[in-house]
Design an enzyme around this catalytic site. Sequence first.
Site, PDB file in Angstrom:
ATOM      1  N   ASP A  10       5.486   2.492   4.602  1.00 39.16           N
ATOM      2  CA  ASP A  10       6.917   2.795   4.546  1.00 39.16           C
ATOM      3  C   ASP A  10       7.323   2.890   3.077  1.00 39.16           C
ATOM      4  O   ASP A  10       7.194   1.918   2.330  1.00 39.16           O
ATOM      5  CB  ASP A  10       7.699   1.676   5.251  1.00 39.16           C
ATOM      6  CG  ASP A  10       9.148   2.043   5.497  1.00 39.16           C
ATOM      7  OD1 ASP A  10       9.541   3.175   5.159  1.00 39.16           O
ATOM      8  OD2 ASP A  10       9.886   1.200   6.037  1.00 39.16           O
ATOM      9  N   ASP A 104       9.363   9.512   5.263  1.00 34.87           N
ATOM     10  CA  ASP A 104       9.004   8.384   4.394  1.00 34.87           C
ATOM     11  C   ASP A 104       8.197   7.291   5.065  1.00 34.87           C
ATOM     12  O   ASP A 104       7.995   6.230   4.473  1.00 34.87           O
ATOM     13  CB  ASP A 104      10.263   7.780   3.768  1.00 34.87           C
ATOM     14  CG  ASP A 104      11.229   7.235   4.811  1.00 34.87           C
ATOM     15  OD1 ASP A 104      11.037   7.502   6.013  1.00 34.87           O
ATOM     16  OD2 ASP A 104      12.180   6.528   4.417  1.00 34.87           O
ATOM     17  N   GLU A 105       7.711   7.498   6.267  1.00 33.16           N
ATOM     18  CA  GLU A 105       6.875   6.465   6.886  1.00 33.16           C
ATOM     19  C   GLU A 105       5.899   7.082   7.871  1.00 33.16           C
ATOM     20  O   GLU A 105       6.143   8.150   8.432  1.00 33.16           O
ATOM     21  CB  GLU A 105       7.714   5.384   7.565  1.00 33.16           C
ATOM     22  CG  GLU A 105       8.557   5.867   8.724  1.00 33.16           C
ATOM     23  CD  GLU A 105       9.282   4.718   9.422  1.00 33.16           C
ATOM     24  OE1 GLU A 105       8.647   3.676   9.689  1.00 33.16           O
ATOM     25  OE2 GLU A 105      10.470   4.883   9.731  1.00 33.16           O
TER      26      GLU A 105
END
Length: 359
Positions: A10, A104-105
């Site tokens: 993350d 983003d993860e």
Amino acid sequence: MKQRKIIHVDMDAFYASIEQRDHPEYRGKPIAVGRPEMRGVVAAASYEARRFGVRSAMPSMKAMKLCPKLIFTSNRMDVYKSVSAQIRSIFHRYTDLVEPLSLDEAFLDVTENKPGIPLAVDIARRIKREIRQELHLTASAGVSYNKFLAKIASDYRKPDGLFTIHPSRAEEFIARLPIEAFWGVGHATAERMRALSITNGTQLRERDMEFLVRHFGKIGGVFYNFARGIDERPVEPFRIRKSVGCEETYREDATKAQALETHLPLLSEELAGRLARSGFQGNTLTLKVKFPDFVQKSRSITVPDCLTEIEDILPLARTLMEDLDSGDRTFRLLGLSVSHPREEHSGGIWEQLWLDLEY
């Protein structure tokens, strides 16, 4: 059967960190990605801004009241997507079993990995180092034997964290978790659990399957397994994201007038924030309602252009609500979602959409 090795990576304050990386004058200062307007929404906040209570999906006006020195920067989605692709290329050095959840993860299954590294924590450490050295950004990583625990582990020591939940310690770790930390437990579900004297993993584990399904429906079975450290979901690299949505269950049933004036604007702000964070683009808006007797209805509308801003979403949501044949009935739940992905924009590799059941 071989124990799986799952990593959840993350990125830390992804959009805001990119802005601070690319603009040295922003470093160490509270910044928000978004527009400082009456209808503006915070798409992302730096850790400096979060100390004042600023959060993503928060109305910009509220964020400015919390942090008067907050600096707003424009959303550069093309840049964020480009950096996200660079991050994914780092993941693929180790495994092709990469499941992005958003820009983003992502989850990685490194049970069998390309370099043949025996310990998943060593792979996570290398990924973090390569992201820092090559992209000048920080990431947090969690390591465990399933997705549920890997996700929790990545949140445990943010920012720039690395945490492992070993199978031998999972039961003890889960027992201490507050109920809000479990996937799928939003604000309303947490309130219902507390009313049933369930506040942590130990108390959740004490409830049997029948009890949890009776009170929470199908997801009660998921809670039953999570409380025991069970999550058989595989890391799936190629599932296509179909929609992005949010919903809320109300403590007191809402009238149509309340929905139009209060609840739909809030839901539209939340949805716009989620769309910004995920990078998803679609042009069909769906309104979902649930009545006090649990009967559900939904209405959809498709428009030529992608729906990304609250200014586009809210008028359509109000139109769908006004056209809904509900009589004088009230609503216990309202939800909004954007679907019909434009694959030339979305990239076609997204999933895990309505997992966050409430906010």
